[in-house]
Design a protein around this motif. Structure first.
Motif, PDB file in Angstrom:
ATOM      1  N   SER A 273      -6.509   6.932  -5.490  1.00 38.46           N
ATOM      2  CA  SER A 273      -6.383   7.144  -4.054  1.00 38.46           C
ATOM      3  C   SER A 273      -6.686   8.597  -3.735  1.00 38.46           C
ATOM      4  O   SER A 273      -6.527   9.478  -4.577  1.00 38.46           O
ATOM      5  N   ASN A 274      -7.082   8.843  -2.530  1.00 37.79           N
ATOM      6  CA  ASN A 274      -7.309  10.193  -2.063  1.00 37.79           C
ATOM      7  C   ASN A 274      -6.182  10.663  -1.155  1.00 37.79           C
ATOM      8  O   ASN A 274      -6.328  11.602  -0.405  1.00 37.79           O
ATOM      9  N   SER A 275      -5.039   9.959  -1.180  1.00 40.96           N
ATOM     10  CA  SER A 275      -3.937  10.309  -0.288  1.00 40.96           C
ATOM     11  C   SER A 275      -3.367  11.673  -0.650  1.00 40.96           C
ATOM     12  O   SER A 275      -3.381  12.092  -1.800  1.00 40.96           O
TER      13      SER A 275
ATOM     14  N   THR B 275      -0.237  14.562  -0.776  1.00 41.28           N
ATOM     15  CA  THR B 275       1.176  14.553  -1.134  1.00 41.28           C
ATOM     16  C   THR B 275       1.954  15.474  -0.214  1.00 41.28           C
ATOM     17  O   THR B 275       1.415  16.451   0.273  1.00 41.28           O
TER      18      THR B 275
ATOM     19  N   GLN C  88       1.025   4.088  -3.000  1.00 38.93           N
ATOM     20  CA  GLN C  88       0.806   5.503  -2.735  1.00 38.93           C
ATOM     21  C   GLN C  88       1.992   6.338  -3.199  1.00 38.93           C
ATOM     22  O   GLN C  88       1.818   7.410  -3.777  1.00 38.93           O
TER      23      GLN C  88
ATOM     24  N   THR D  11       0.835  -1.204   0.000  1.00 40.81           N
ATOM     25  CA  THR D  11       0.000   0.000   0.000  1.00 40.81           C
ATOM     26  C   THR D  11       0.867   1.251   0.000  1.00 40.81           C
ATOM     27  O   THR D  11       0.610   2.198  -0.755  1.00 40.81           O
ATOM     28  N   ALA D  12       1.908   1.243   0.811  1.00 43.07           N
ATOM     29  CA  ALA D  12       2.812   2.392   0.866  1.00 43.07           C
ATOM     30  C   ALA D  12       3.499   2.608  -0.480  1.00 43.07           C
ATOM     31  O   ALA D  12       3.611   3.744  -0.957  1.00 43.07           O
TER      32      ALA D  12
ATOM     33  N   ARG E  93       1.927   6.608  -7.005  1.00 43.18           N
ATOM     34  CA  ARG E  93       0.882   7.549  -7.442  1.00 43.18           C
ATOM     35  C   ARG E  93       1.335   8.986  -7.220  1.00 43.18           C
ATOM     36  O   ARG E  93       1.113   9.857  -8.063  1.00 43.18           O
ATOM     37  N   MET E  94       1.964   9.237  -6.077  1.00 42.70           N
ATOM     38  CA  MET E  94       2.432  10.573  -5.756  1.00 42.70           C
ATOM     39  C   MET E  94       3.497  11.019  -6.766  1.00 42.70           C
ATOM     40  O   MET E  94       3.446  12.147  -7.271  1.00 42.70           O
TER      41      MET E  94
END
Length: 96
Positions: free
Chosen positions: A89-91, A93, A9, A5-6, A12-13
């Motif tokens: 994802s909604n994470s 940055t 993310q 998962t990390a 994606r970032m």
């Protein structure tokens, strides 16, 4: 959070950041790469890397981002964008 998962993310970032950088003229990108380097170096030190290792990690991240920008530029068709299979994802940055 799992390692998978990390990593997803993080990728994606980097992808989002590379898209923004690819839209900038080449001569305006260095400041952004420096900010990425500083952010990554600080993060690497916070997780326990010594300053030399952290600097190497940060440089690797900047080079990976540069490579991603290059890939985006080469494949930059007007309608190009994330594929429907790209994980969403909604994470937030940490890069500016």
């Amino acid at each position: 959070m799992s390692v998978e998962t990390a990593l997803a993310q993080l990728l994606r970032m980097i992808y989002r950041r590379a898209l923004k950088l690819a839209a900038l003229p080449e001569d305006e990108r260095d400041l952004h790469y420096d900010r990425i380097r500083l952010s990554c170096c600080g993060a690497a030190e916070r997780i326990g890397q010594n300053p030399d290792e952290a600097a190497a990690t940060a440089n690797s991240m900047v080079e990976f981002t540069r490579a991603m920008v290059g890939i985006i530029e080469v494949g930059g068709e007007p309608d190009a964008g994330p594929t429907p299979n790209w994980p969403q994802s909604n994470s937030s940055t940490i890069w500016y």
